[in-house]
Design a protein around this motif. Structure first.
Motif, mmCIF file in Angstrom:
data_model
loop_
_atom_site.group_PDB
_atom_site.id
_atom_site.type_symbol
_atom_site.label_atom_id
_atom_site.label_comp_id
_atom_site.label_asym_id
_atom_site.label_seq_id
_atom_site.Cartn_x
_atom_site.Cartn_y
_atom_site.Cartn_z
ATOM 1 N N UNK A 109 -107.466 10.617 17.174
ATOM 2 C CA UNK A 109 -107.848 11.554 18.237
ATOM 3 C C UNK A 109 -109.361 11.532 18.467
ATOM 4 N N UNK A 110 -110.119 11.521 17.361
ATOM 5 C CA UNK A 110 -111.578 11.455 17.481
ATOM 6 C C UNK A 110 -111.998 10.138 18.128
ATOM 7 N N UNK A 111 -111.389 9.067 17.688
ATOM 8 C CA UNK A 111 -111.719 7.741 18.214
ATOM 9 C C UNK A 111 -111.469 7.661 19.719
ATOM 10 N N UNK A 112 -110.295 8.089 20.150
ATOM 11 C CA UNK A 112 -109.981 8.010 21.579
ATOM 12 C C UNK A 112 -110.829 8.990 22.397
ATOM 13 N N UNK A 113 -111.234 10.073 21.756
ATOM 14 C CA UNK A 113 -112.129 11.009 22.422
ATOM 15 C C UNK A 113 -113.472 10.361 22.738
ATOM 16 N N UNK A 114 -113.985 9.568 21.779
ATOM 17 C CA UNK A 114 -115.256 8.882 22.018
ATOM 18 C C UNK A 114 -115.096 7.727 23.005
ATOM 19 N N UNK A 115 -113.963 7.032 22.963
ATOM 20 C CA UNK A 115 -113.734 5.989 23.962
ATOM 21 C C UNK A 115 -113.776 6.580 25.371
ATOM 22 N N UNK A 116 -113.157 7.748 25.517
ATOM 23 C CA UNK A 116 -113.154 8.396 26.824
ATOM 24 C C UNK A 116 -114.561 8.836 27.213
#
Length: 284
Positions: A109-116
């Motif tokens: 979730x954190x990873x995809x949050x930063x990708x976004x």
């Protein structure tokens, strides 16, 4: 509690050496690590991460010796290096699948949050990324496994001013609760003016000063005077420049008489670096 405790690091190469490098970073703060090219910043960071064998010295992270607890501690360290190269033919998503099993606290979730937030497309190949996008991907990886200490070596290199400002906001948000600490090496001293709590300055392999940012700057004065006044302070100046108006020079605050008629002001971090560099040039 100290997030990072560096004591007397020594490493000798043929043409360069770290000499008794010592400084501490308290938990929950951002430390700017500054110095000219070749001053020893990257060598110090590699020493902290046990990537090179030291001649002597000790590195403790959150109270534990790196030499004895390396695998455990590296779970709690996030690293980002400017200019790092990944396997260029791989897509972002594929590369992440290779990286994330190394971290037991990886959070998708954190990873995809930063990708976004960084506007990164997982389906893009590394070869298709700009320098700035590679930096952002590197940071997304570093920030996605619950790291308590971030070690960032030129992380904002290649980023435009808007993207850099966004990253500085992220860094400041990360340390708010006091659980995350950041060692931030950069040449872009204006970034540190905005976000750093402490400054450590390394020059020619030695720590010149390590202090609270405002105390660090307050320990120097930038002088502006007539050329006829230069003789009053010349021997005490770190270095100086002659210009059409007279001279401008950097001096330790303790060496300057505030009753003097020579005008003085607090220098910026960049000015401190520039005048120390001129000091080195004088000995060449």
């Amino acid at each position: 509690m100290l997030a990072l405790d560096i004591q007397n690091l020594n490493k000798k190469y043929d043409h360069f050496q770290l000499k008794n490098v010592t400084f501490q970073l308290e938990k929950g703060y951002i430390m700017g690590f500054i110095g000219a090219n070749g001053a020893g910043k990257t060598t110090t960071i590699k020493s902290i991460l046990n990537m090179i064998q030291l001649d002597s010295g000790d590195v403790r992270i959150m109270g534990k010796r790196m030499a004895e607890h390396e695998l455990e501690l590296k779970q709690d360290i996030g690293c980002a290096f400017g200019g790092i190269e990944f396997y260029t033919r791989s897509k972002i998503g594929k590369l992440t699948e290779v990286i994330k099993p190394f971290y037991k606290n990886w959070d998708d979730d954190t990873y995809y949050g930063y990708l976004k937030r960084f506007k990164l497309d997982e389906n893009k190949k590394i070869a298709e990324l700009s320098t700035g996008m590679k930096v952002k991907y590197n940071l997304a990886i570093a920030l996605s496994h619950g790291a308590k200490l971030l070690i960032l070596d030129e992380p904002t290199s290649g980023l435009d001013p808007v993207a850099r400002d966004d990253l500085l906001d992220i860094f400041q948000t990360l340390v708010i609760d006091g659980e995350i600490s950041i060692l931030f090496s950069t040449h872009i001293t204006s970034d540190l003016e905005k976000c750093a709590d402490f400054i450590t300055y390394i020059d020619n392999g030695q720590i010149i000063n390590s202090a609270d940012k405002e105390e660090f700057k307050a320990s120097y004065r930038l002088l502006n005077g007539k050329e006829s006044e230069l003789g009053q302070v010349k021997d005490k100046l770190i270095s100086y420049k002659i210009n059409s108006f007279g001279f401008t020079g950097l001096i330790h605050a303790k060496d300057f008489d505030p009753a003097s008629e020579i005008r003085s002001a607090l220098p910026t971090l960049e000015e401190i670096m520039v005048y120390f560099a001129k000091k080195e040039e004088a000995y060449v």
